[in-house]
Design an enzyme around this catalytic site. Structure first.
Site, PDB file in Angstrom:
ATOM      1  N   CYS B  80       1.021  -1.099   0.434  1.00 13.35           N
ATOM      2  CA  CYS B  80       0.389  -0.352   0.145  1.00 13.35           C
ATOM      3  C   CYS B  80       0.967   1.489  -0.001  1.00 13.35           C
ATOM      4  O   CYS B  80       1.053   1.127  -0.779  1.00 13.35           O
ATOM      5  CB  CYS B  80      -1.033   0.557   1.373  1.00 13.35           C
ATOM      6  SG  CYS B  80      -2.405   1.330   1.080  1.00 13.35           S
ATOM      7  N   HIS B 178      -4.111  -4.480  -0.611  1.00 11.72           N
ATOM      8  CA  HIS B 178      -3.752  -5.059   1.298  1.00 11.72           C
ATOM      9  C   HIS B 178      -3.822  -6.859   0.933  1.00 11.72           C
ATOM     10  O   HIS B 178      -4.668  -7.524   1.406  1.00 11.72           O
ATOM     11  CB  HIS B 178      -4.662  -4.881   2.101  1.00 11.72           C
ATOM     12  CG  HIS B 178      -3.795  -3.269   2.551  1.00 11.72           C
ATOM     13  ND1 HIS B 178      -3.600  -3.117   3.291  1.00 11.72           N
ATOM     14  CD2 HIS B 178      -4.972  -2.485   1.557  1.00 11.72           C
ATOM     15  CE1 HIS B 178      -3.063  -1.928   3.572  1.00 11.72           C
ATOM     16  NE2 HIS B 178      -4.407  -1.241   2.496  1.00 11.72           N
ATOM     17  N   GLU B 180      -2.419  -9.308   3.296  1.00  9.83           N
ATOM     18  CA  GLU B 180      -3.279  -9.678   4.172  1.00  9.83           C
ATOM     19  C   GLU B 180      -4.287  -9.525   4.294  1.00  9.83           C
ATOM     20  O   GLU B 180      -5.089  -9.951   5.264  1.00  9.83           O
ATOM     21  CB  GLU B 180      -2.278  -8.492   5.530  1.00  9.83           C
ATOM     22  CG  GLU B 180      -2.915  -7.362   5.705  1.00  9.83           C
ATOM     23  CD  GLU B 180      -2.333  -6.243   4.700  1.00  9.83           C
ATOM     24  OE1 GLU B 180      -2.107  -7.044   4.331  1.00  9.83           O
ATOM     25  OE2 GLU B 180      -2.823  -5.025   5.317  1.00  9.83           O
TER      26      GLU B 180
END
Lengths: 250, 196
Positions: B80, B178, B180
């Site tokens: 990001c 992202h 994650e």
């Protein structure tokens, strides 16, 4: 293409999932982490965890639960309920929440939106608005729909956006719990007027209601609770249905 | 066969709990550090980031981390804002960034919703980071600024305009989304990174 999002909302009380019909009549529906994990596996795009009793009983939000959620679930999630201060937000974000949803306290103190946007960024600032359509106007309500204000939904949504909100989560109190569909006209007006994403909430009862809100109100996401919790609509089946109706979903 | 430990660079941009958890679920040990010796002796380095480019750059410089990042020889992943800071400059606070990737970071301008929030699929080039990923995979994005498409782009995304969803130059990788938070598809990206 950017996909339309399906968001199950888990109302939490004492660490357990609950859902009230029209904000009353609360019934236990399971463990938030297990349920959230199940939804993420079923294809939920995001989760919202709302501590529904927090505002009324001034209970602090559930940091330990947030940590458990963040270590288990690999999709974005928002937490809300009783958030009053930058410090509350700091703790929740550092516990792994992606976004915070602010409702009553933002109406009482709109400056908090500016502070959140400047401190943590607009992307984590969801402004939740509960409103009821009465005599031609959408009035904003506070405290889980118990306290009427003189604020108008569209004016308040504009101010929230201007102050740096990243998303608007609008719940129509007229539709919530009815399973008769979303408040299409109000959502459509919000989606046209606002430049930030709009999450539709309140009224989902069938898969066609989701098709309707994406096609006719052009919202970015749709949120529902009990129909998912009681498995009246399965998220996988819903997404297959929407895909066949040419709505882009993940 | 993949690494056993990953260092996440600790700085003033956003929480890393979710990234740490995602990596731990893949079975790697995670260290959070802003120390030069720890970072430079790591097998893999992840540079996360949710925040503002200019304030992040000034913090990195104040800690000397800008120079540390430029010395890293092992696979490095910027996420990001962490990816955007690898670029030459950013319009967010009008700041010069690390200059590892020759690309400008610009503000989205368009009638569509900004920030670009939600799940988007990407068009990928053949790259080890995207092994096993197809255009049916969706990733979670939240950003108002984007890195322009350049020869370092290994995945592109089309929202308002075409931009870099992922970049790679030498040992430096970056993803705008992202991983994650991107369910199975994101976990696959992190596993690929660990296995480089």
């Amino acid at each position: 293409m950017l996909a339309k999002r399906i968001i199950p909302c888990l109302d939490i009380r004492d660490g357990r999932t609950v859902k009230g019909i029209n904000f009353e009549n609360i019934k236990d529906a399971g463990d938030p982490v297990d349920l959230g994990y199940y939804y993420s596996c079923e294809g939920a795009d995001e989760l919202v965890f709302l501590d529904i009793t927090a505002t009324i009983e001034k209970r602090k939000t559930f940091v330990e639960l947030v940590k458990r959620i963040a270590s288990t679930i690999n999709i974005p999630f928002t937490v809300g309920g009783g958030i009053n201060s930058i410090n509350d937000i700091d703790v929740l974000l550092n516990s792994g929440a992606d976004k915070v949803s602010i409702n009553s306290s933002a109406v009482r103190n709109p400056e908090i939106i500016t502070q959140v946007a400047n401190t943590f960024g607009s992307q984590c600032c969801v402004i939740a608005i509960d409103a009821k359509f009465e005599e031609g106007t959408w009035f904003v309500y506070l405290n889980g729909g118990r306290l009427k204000t003189e604020r108008n939904l569209h004016d308040w949504a504009k101010e929230a956006e201007d102050r740096g909100a990243g998303e608007i989560l609008f719940t129509s109190m007229n539709n919530d719990g009815t399973k008769n569909g979303f408040a299409i006209e109000a959502l459509k007006e919000l989606a046209v007027k606002r430049k930030i994403p709009i999450i539709a909430s309140g009224g989902a009862g069938t898969m066609e209601h989701f098709e309707d809100v994406f096609k006719n109100a052009n919202v970015d996401a749709a949120l529902a609770a009990s129909i998912f919790h009681y498995n009246e609509i399965n998220i996988k089946t819903l997404k297959d249905f929407l895909r066949k109706r040419e709505i882009i979903v993940r | 066969m993949g690494c056993k430990e990953v260092t996440i660079i600790k700085y003033n941009a956003g929480n890393v709990f979710s990234m740490q958890s995602a990596l731990e679920r893949l079975g790697v040990k995670v260290t959070l550090s802003d120390r030069e010796d720890v970072i430079l002796n790591s097998e893999r380095v992840i540079f996360p980031g949710v925040g503002q480019a200019a304030s992040a750059m000034s913090y990195l410089k104040s800690k000397g981390l800008d120079n540390v990042i430029k010395q890293i020889k092992v696979p490095f992943l910027g996420v990001c804002l962490g990816m955007q800071l690898l670029c030459s400059s950013s319009e967010e606070g009008d700041v010069n960034c690390l200059g590892i990737i020759n690309a400008k970071v610009k503000k989205f301008i368009g009638k569509e919703k900004i920030p670009h929030t939600g799940w988007n699929n990407v068009k990928i080039k053949d790259n080890v980071l995207f092994e096993g990923i197809s255009e049916l995979d969706y990733f979670y994005f939240v950003h108002s600024y984007y890195a322009e498409k350049t020869e370092s782009t290994i995945a592109e995304c089309d929202y308002i305009n075409i931009f870099s969803a992922s970049i790679n130059k030498d040992n430096y990788y970056g993803v705008q989304f992202h991983p994650e938070k991107s369910s199975y598809s994101g976990a696959k990206i992190l596993a690929n990174f660990i296995n480089i």
